[in-house]
Design an enzyme around this catalytic site. Sequence first.
Site, PDB file in Angstrom:
ATOM      1  N   CYS A 179      46.250  39.368  29.174  1.00 16.35           N
ATOM      2  CA  CYS A 179      45.288  39.415  30.064  1.00 16.35           C
ATOM      3  C   CYS A 179      44.157  38.502  29.383  1.00 16.35           C
ATOM      4  O   CYS A 179      42.908  39.139  29.183  1.00 16.35           O
ATOM      5  CB  CYS A 179      44.669  40.660  30.499  1.00 16.35           C
ATOM      6  SG  CYS A 179      46.275  41.824  31.244  1.00 16.35           S
ATOM      7  N   ALA A 180      44.182  37.350  29.193  1.00 16.72           N
ATOM      8  CA  ALA A 180      43.477  36.568  28.330  1.00 16.72           C
ATOM      9  C   ALA A 180      41.936  36.275  28.956  1.00 16.72           C
ATOM     10  O   ALA A 180      41.031  36.295  28.289  1.00 16.72           O
ATOM     11  CB  ALA A 180      44.221  34.949  28.141  1.00 16.72           C
TER      12      ALA A 180
ATOM     13  N   GLY B 191      38.979  34.123  27.425  1.00 11.84           N
ATOM     14  CA  GLY B 191      39.718  33.876  26.101  1.00 11.84           C
ATOM     15  C   GLY B 191      38.960  34.499  24.994  1.00 11.84           C
ATOM     16  O   GLY B 191      39.305  33.933  23.883  1.00 11.84           O
ATOM     17  N   GLY B 192      37.996  35.443  25.173  1.00 15.55           N
ATOM     18  CA  GLY B 192      37.274  36.052  24.015  1.00 15.55           C
ATOM     19  C   GLY B 192      38.217  36.456  22.935  1.00 15.55           C
ATOM     20  O   GLY B 192      38.037  36.063  21.759  1.00 15.55           O
ATOM     21  N   LYS B 193      39.276  37.521  23.426  1.00 16.84           N
ATOM     22  CA  LYS B 193      40.199  38.027  22.187  1.00 16.84           C
ATOM     23  C   LYS B 193      41.191  36.870  21.975  1.00 16.84           C
ATOM     24  O   LYS B 193      41.646  37.048  20.659  1.00 16.84           O
ATOM     25  CB  LYS B 193      40.717  39.284  22.746  1.00 16.84           C
ATOM     26  CG  LYS B 193      39.777  40.325  22.964  1.00 16.84           C
ATOM     27  CD  LYS B 193      40.238  41.618  23.261  1.00 16.84           C
ATOM     28  CE  LYS B 193      39.223  42.511  23.690  1.00 16.84           C
ATOM     29  NZ  LYS B 193      38.250  42.647  24.703  1.00 16.84           N
TER      30      LYS B 193
ATOM     31  N   ASP C  57      46.740  34.726  32.247  1.00 12.48           N
ATOM     32  CA  ASP C  57      45.750  35.676  32.879  1.00 12.48           C
ATOM     33  C   ASP C  57      46.548  35.321  34.235  1.00 12.48           C
ATOM     34  O   ASP C  57      46.855  34.166  34.705  1.00 12.48           O
ATOM     35  CB  ASP C  57      44.495  35.380  32.914  1.00 12.48           C
ATOM     36  CG  ASP C  57      43.798  36.585  33.510  1.00 12.48           C
ATOM     37  OD1 ASP C  57      43.277  37.630  32.701  1.00 12.48           O
ATOM     38  OD2 ASP C  57      43.905  36.722  34.794  1.00 12.48           O
TER      39      ASP C  57
ATOM     40  N   ASP D 247      44.506  43.477  27.358  1.00 14.59           N
ATOM     41  CA  ASP D 247      42.772  43.803  27.525  1.00 14.59           C
ATOM     42  C   ASP D 247      43.210  44.054  29.064  1.00 14.59           C
ATOM     43  O   ASP D 247      42.694  43.239  29.761  1.00 14.59           O
ATOM     44  CB  ASP D 247      42.066  42.617  27.200  1.00 14.59           C
ATOM     45  CG  ASP D 247      40.617  42.680  27.207  1.00 14.59           C
ATOM     46  OD1 ASP D 247      40.299  43.829  27.333  1.00 14.59           O
ATOM     47  OD2 ASP D 247      39.965  42.003  26.927  1.00 14.59           O
TER      48      ASP D 247
ATOM     49  N   CYS E 112      37.623  48.834  28.077  1.00 15.75           N
ATOM     50  CA  CYS E 112      36.363  48.837  27.903  1.00 15.75           C
ATOM     51  C   CYS E 112      35.926  49.990  28.615  1.00 15.75           C
ATOM     52  O   CYS E 112      34.731  49.802  29.582  1.00 15.75           O
ATOM     53  CB  CYS E 112      35.475  47.642  28.105  1.00 15.75           C
ATOM     54  SG  CYS E 112      35.607  46.860  29.647  1.00 15.75           S
TER      55      CYS E 112
END
EC number: 2.1.1.176
Length: 441
Positions: free
Chosen positions: A242-243, A246-248, A266, A316, A369
């Site tokens: 679940c990119a 692209g943060g992670k 994603d 994520d 989150c």
Amino acid sequence: MIPSARISAAIEVLGTVLAERRPAADVLKDWGRAHRFAGSGDRAALSSLVYDTLRHRASAGWIMGATEGEESPRALLLGMLRRGRGLEVDAIAALCDGGRFAPEPLSEEERAHLVAASLDDAPAHVRGDYPQWLDAALAAVFGEARVAEGEALAERAPLDLRVNTLKGALDKALPQLSHLSPSVGEWSPLALRLELEADGKAPPLTVEPAYIKGLVEIQDEGSQLAAILAAPPRGGQVLDLCAGGGGKTLALAALMDGVGQLYAYDDDLRRLAPIHERVQRAGAHNVQVRSPKGRGPGRVDVLKDLESRMDLVLVDAPCTGTGTWRRNPDAKWRMRPGALAERVKEQVEILDEAARFVKPGGRLAYITCSLLDAENVDQIRAFTARHPAFRAIPPAEAVLALGERGIALREASLERPEGLLLTPRRTRTDGFFIALLVREA
């Protein structure tokens, strides 16, 4: 704009936000386009007033004697000035003097409420500034501490950066950003923290050479910790399922030293769109972006060749975002029970999808989150019941990826057998749930 004019403008914007249930950012953008005379300082001050009012919506309304759900924008803003900013009644009255561009003078009733300004008899959801329907769910996680957790979620969030080790180390980034007075992160060895200005305005980081050249990325320290605890193996095969933007993905690529293969996927092309430019700026040469193709029965399985091959699959998961209320205070008031049920359903589907890519001995990292058990521990328990080949890795083992900092993080977090929960109150990060599982067969 004079301060009283900013108050009037904030009341106007709040009225639109509440009446149309639109994101505050969109309404503020529209206001700025319609009032081009307002400078950047005015817009920043206005945003701060609006967001601070939404942070304290429940307590501000209570102070002003407003019925929940029927609060006027004026009452909420006046209550926030007293509750959130600690202004004395005379100072508030001076801003509302009825002059040109100023709000009407305080009524006797408004003045009386502001003088009393007590939350002593207020229920937990009012003191914690969160929706009443979530009280039972938060009580199940935090008990009596839910008020303090809610208060921490109503504070402003700092701006956190991650040093991209593909471009340089912490000691290279610090002098380049010294004029912004960064502090070193408490938990992540890659984190820098910038405090916001008094009006809540963040520094224009995107014009900084360190950002433009990819040395630093904007990323909450809690998000950095999720990537570190996932422990992507150097030279391994990793899938970020679940990119999104692209943060992670970028954090994983740096942790792998650019060695091995990292697949970013994603199912929403719009969310995935920013990743290409970000990967290039970060110098993450081991990232391969897989984009969805087709819809419905004609959809192409672009990940089929990765089945049972991954050393790590990171999920994520889409969630209610209750852990990010500091950054999105209006989102907590737009959230409805139906949205929670929909997110839970999506999480089940994504976890089941993720299982097919993990090889025997490989790991699955599940991250949200969210602060809610329905999206966190309940999902892990249900997943391991459906997939007995997987077992949860105890948090005491998972935190070893952080060394000594991991031990301290475990003590600060809310630990459950299924994973760790970070919160603004406990870890001074956004709220994150981090669970690690291993496939044993």
